[in-house]
Design a protein around this motif. Sequence first.
Motif, PDB file in Angstrom:
ATOM      1  N   ALA A 177      40.983  30.193  47.205  1.00 33.03           N
ATOM      2  CA  ALA A 177      41.788  30.951  48.156  1.00 33.03           C
ATOM      3  C   ALA A 177      43.291  30.715  48.018  1.00 33.03           C
ATOM      4  N   ASP A 178      43.687  29.620  47.434  1.00 37.94           N
ATOM      5  CA  ASP A 178      45.100  29.279  47.440  1.00 37.94           C
ATOM      6  C   ASP A 178      45.910  29.872  46.290  1.00 37.94           C
ATOM      7  N   ILE A 179      45.252  30.405  45.267  1.00 31.82           N
ATOM      8  CA  ILE A 179      45.977  30.977  44.134  1.00 31.82           C
ATOM      9  C   ILE A 179      46.607  32.304  44.536  1.00 31.82           C
ATOM     10  N   ALA A 180      47.907  32.482  44.218  1.00 34.15           N
ATOM     11  CA  ALA A 180      48.582  33.732  44.555  1.00 34.15           C
ATOM     12  C   ALA A 180      47.898  34.881  43.828  1.00 34.15           C
ATOM     13  N   ARG A 181      47.615  35.953  44.554  1.00 35.63           N
ATOM     14  CA  ARG A 181      46.952  37.118  43.965  1.00 35.63           C
ATOM     15  C   ARG A 181      47.701  38.393  44.356  1.00 35.63           C
ATOM     16  N   PRO A 182      47.714  39.394  43.469  1.00 30.59           N
ATOM     17  CA  PRO A 182      48.391  40.653  43.810  1.00 30.59           C
ATOM     18  C   PRO A 182      47.647  41.411  44.895  1.00 30.59           C
ATOM     19  N   SER A 183      48.346  42.273  45.619  1.00 28.23           N
ATOM     20  CA  SER A 183      47.686  43.060  46.665  1.00 28.23           C
ATOM     21  C   SER A 183      46.811  44.145  46.054  1.00 28.23           C
ATOM     22  N   ASN A 184      47.138  44.588  44.839  1.00 29.54           N
ATOM     23  CA  ASN A 184      46.319  45.630  44.209  1.00 29.54           C
ATOM     24  C   ASN A 184      45.093  45.014  43.544  1.00 29.54           C
ATOM     25  N   PRO A 185      43.934  45.697  43.640  1.00 29.40           N
ATOM     26  CA  PRO A 185      42.700  45.141  43.095  1.00 29.40           C
ATOM     27  C   PRO A 185      42.599  45.353  41.582  1.00 29.40           C
ATOM     28  N   GLY A 186      41.640  44.720  40.989  1.00 23.87           N
ATOM     29  CA  GLY A 186      41.385  44.903  39.562  1.00 23.87           C
ATOM     30  C   GLY A 186      41.254  43.571  38.853  1.00 23.87           C
ATOM     31  N   GLY A 187      40.495  43.565  37.794  1.00 22.51           N
ATOM     32  CA  GLY A 187      40.271  42.349  37.024  1.00 22.51           C
ATOM     33  C   GLY A 187      41.286  42.214  35.913  1.00 22.51           C
ATOM     34  N   PRO A 188      41.162  41.135  35.112  1.00 28.08           N
ATOM     35  CA  PRO A 188      42.097  40.925  34.005  1.00 28.08           C
ATOM     36  C   PRO A 188      41.954  42.024  32.948  1.00 28.08           C
ATOM     37  N   GLY A 189      43.061  42.354  32.272  1.00 27.80           N
ATOM     38  CA  GLY A 189      43.046  43.379  31.233  1.00 27.80           C
ATOM     39  C   GLY A 189      42.799  42.774  29.860  1.00 27.80           C
ATOM     40  N   GLU A 190      42.888  43.617  28.840  1.00 30.54           N
ATOM     41  CA  GLU A 190      42.681  43.197  27.453  1.00 30.54           C
ATOM     42  C   GLU A 190      43.641  42.086  27.040  1.00 30.54           C
ATOM     43  N   ALA A 191      44.835  42.101  27.653  1.00 29.31           N
ATOM     44  CA  ALA A 191      45.906  41.208  27.217  1.00 29.31           C
ATOM     45  C   ALA A 191      45.491  39.744  27.192  1.00 29.31           C
ATOM     46  N   VAL A 192      44.634  39.326  28.145  1.00 22.93           N
ATOM     47  CA  VAL A 192      44.301  37.903  28.234  1.00 22.93           C
ATOM     48  C   VAL A 192      43.536  37.416  26.996  1.00 22.93           C
ATOM     49  N   LYS A 193      42.928  38.380  26.253  1.00 21.62           N
ATOM     50  CA  LYS A 193      42.172  37.981  25.064  1.00 21.62           C
ATOM     51  C   LYS A 193      43.035  38.017  23.815  1.00 21.62           C
ATOM     52  N   MET A 194      44.286  38.470  23.943  1.00 18.38           N
ATOM     53  CA  MET A 194      45.130  38.656  22.763  1.00 18.38           C
ATOM     54  C   MET A 194      46.119  37.510  22.615  1.00 18.38           C
ATOM     55  N   LEU A 234      43.626  30.184  29.350  1.00 17.08           N
ATOM     56  CA  LEU A 234      42.998  31.446  29.752  1.00 17.08           C
ATOM     57  C   LEU A 234      43.162  31.688  31.252  1.00 17.08           C
ATOM     58  N   ILE A 235      43.029  30.628  32.043  1.00 15.73           N
ATOM     59  CA  ILE A 235      43.204  30.785  33.501  1.00 15.73           C
ATOM     60  C   ILE A 235      44.665  31.117  33.826  1.00 15.73           C
ATOM     61  N   PHE A 236      45.595  30.418  33.153  1.00 14.95           N
ATOM     62  CA  PHE A 236      47.023  30.672  33.384  1.00 14.95           C
ATOM     63  C   PHE A 236      47.337  32.137  33.070  1.00 14.95           C
ATOM     64  N   SER A 237      46.908  32.607  31.878  1.00 18.30           N
ATOM     65  CA  SER A 237      47.214  34.006  31.530  1.00 18.30           C
ATOM     66  C   SER A 237      46.566  34.986  32.494  1.00 18.30           C
ATOM     67  N   THR A 238      45.340  34.675  32.909  1.00 14.20           N
ATOM     68  CA  THR A 238      44.661  35.593  33.829  1.00 14.20           C
ATOM     69  C   THR A 238      45.424  35.693  35.152  1.00 14.20           C
ATOM     70  N   ASN A 239      45.872  34.545  35.669  1.00 18.77           N
ATOM     71  CA  ASN A 239      46.623  34.555  36.927  1.00 18.77           C
ATOM     72  C   ASN A 239      47.871  35.438  36.820  1.00 18.77           C
ATOM     73  N   LEU A 240      48.561  35.390  35.670  1.00 18.98           N
ATOM     74  CA  LEU A 240      49.757  36.207  35.474  1.00 18.98           C
ATOM     75  C   LEU A 240      49.372  37.662  35.238  1.00 18.98           C
ATOM     76  N   ASP A 241      48.330  37.840  34.415  1.00 21.61           N
ATOM     77  CA  ASP A 241      47.923  39.184  34.013  1.00 21.61           C
ATOM     78  C   ASP A 241      47.550  40.063  35.207  1.00 21.61           C
ATOM     79  N   LEU A 242      46.887  39.487  36.201  1.00 20.53           N
ATOM     80  CA  LEU A 242      46.456  40.295  37.349  1.00 20.53           C
ATOM     81  C   LEU A 242      47.655  40.966  38.013  1.00 20.53           C
ATOM     82  N   PHE A 243      48.763  40.220  38.152  1.00 26.88           N
ATOM     83  CA  PHE A 243      49.983  40.814  38.735  1.00 26.88           C
ATOM     84  C   PHE A 243      50.560  41.875  37.795  1.00 26.88           C
ATOM     85  N   ILE A 244      50.624  41.540  36.501  1.00 26.95           N
ATOM     86  CA  ILE A 244      51.307  42.436  35.556  1.00 26.95           C
ATOM     87  C   ILE A 244      50.499  43.720  35.346  1.00 26.95           C
ATOM     88  N   GLU A 245      49.169  43.591  35.260  1.00 24.36           N
ATOM     89  CA  GLU A 245      48.329  44.785  35.063  1.00 24.36           C
ATOM     90  C   GLU A 245      48.383  45.715  36.261  1.00 24.36           C
TER      91      GLU A 245
END
Length: 367
Positions: free
Chosen positions: A246-263, A316-327
Amino acid sequence: MNDSTKKIIFTVLVGLPTLLVVWIFSLYFLGCGTNNSCSGISLPDLTPIPTLLPATLPAPKVGLDAVAAAPKCQIAALNLIGAWDSAGHAEKDTFSFTDVKGRNCTGTFKDDVQKLFLTPNLWYDGAPACITCHYADIAKSTKNMDLSSYAGILAGSNRLNGAAKGNDILGGGKWTDALLRKMLYAPNGKTEIGRPPMPLGRSATVPAYGPLISAGVPTGGEAAAAPSPTTPAETPTPEATAVAAADIARPSNPGGPGEAVKMAGDALVGEQIFVARCTPCHGEQGKNGIPNPGSDDGSVPALNPIDPTLISADPLIFSTNLDLFIEHGSTPAGPSPVIRMPAWGDQKLLSSQEIAHVIAYLISLNK
Ligand code: HEC
Ligand code: HEC
């Protein structure tokens, strides 16, 4: 008439006025006292009438809705600026244009054109105002350009200081040549000159010529029967995505991680993208977010140092946390935030590979 009837009539005729006189006198003496120093009747304390709207009411609409208050002509934002520019871009004189219903209309810079630069949420829902980035402080303003005043718009971009002339953005009155048009005309969310369309962060869903707005008045004085303005489809504000930790900052818009996290991303390439796309809001090297009135934080968050809840030793967790906002983008908490985080992935403003580069750069800043 018998006696009892007379008595009743007498009582009513004499009794009632007497009562009235006694009542008025009693009021007078209660309020003024016997010495006749009438300081006013003191009224009992009234329950205060609340003047503030309950906080639960939705915030008043801004932007397009505010602009569309009066019955007016209807025209795409870009065509309105174009008509004004082609007519000699005067500050006070009226200029003519034909609206979407074929009516002849007139408008002025002050009443119709200027708000396109000043109003947030006008180009699309969540759009920052042009003056969020292009403001009067020439030294700090993006592209050293001030779009907050008539003089500033005429003085143009890349100015050395507030007194200097810069590059003409109005094409010398030839709208097809105007840099302003080239930065704003964006079929499918892309300009024809390969630069990001304005306002920066603009969604690909914004029509090429910008939103349809209400402006000017029909000539001939025929009061237009209030045309219903075409409002952009309401984007639902989704509930914040449920977060396990619950404590990790998350964007208000929904959606999972994009392709970017695997690149794999290249931080040096990411830096260039960051300078072009992210610094206008998050500051040089992500160190200082610009003011964001109406948000609880008061400013766009800095990304360097970044919110510690986003950081993880696991790449992978670090990128995912950033990716959710950016995507997916995000609307900050607060009553009426002027600036939102654009959805760079969902709106195809950046490719997955570009997002991977930016993520690599952000991680390098926050090692
Ligand atoms: C979030 C910040 C931001 C907002 C909001 C914004 N701009 Fe810009 N603007 C920029 C950036 C960054 C550039 C440089 C982009 C580039 O060089 O390709 C720029 C460049 C421009 C230029 C080109 C100047 C030059 O000489 O190269 C014009 C014209 C312009 N913006 C107009 C506008 C207008 C009109 C609006 C509102 C509809 C607007 N901008 C909103 C950030 C912003
Ligand atoms: C138009 C202004 C704007 C631009 C441009 C912008 N952002 Fe943001 N960004 C925001 C706002 C506002 C927030 C806060 C969102 C929230 O609180 O929900 C944010 C939040 C973030 C966050 C989450 C940070 C945190 O502390 O919660 C990240 C990561 C981020 N942005 C990355 C980027 C990257 C990368 C770019 C460039 C590709 C970028 N942003 C461009 C406005 C912007």
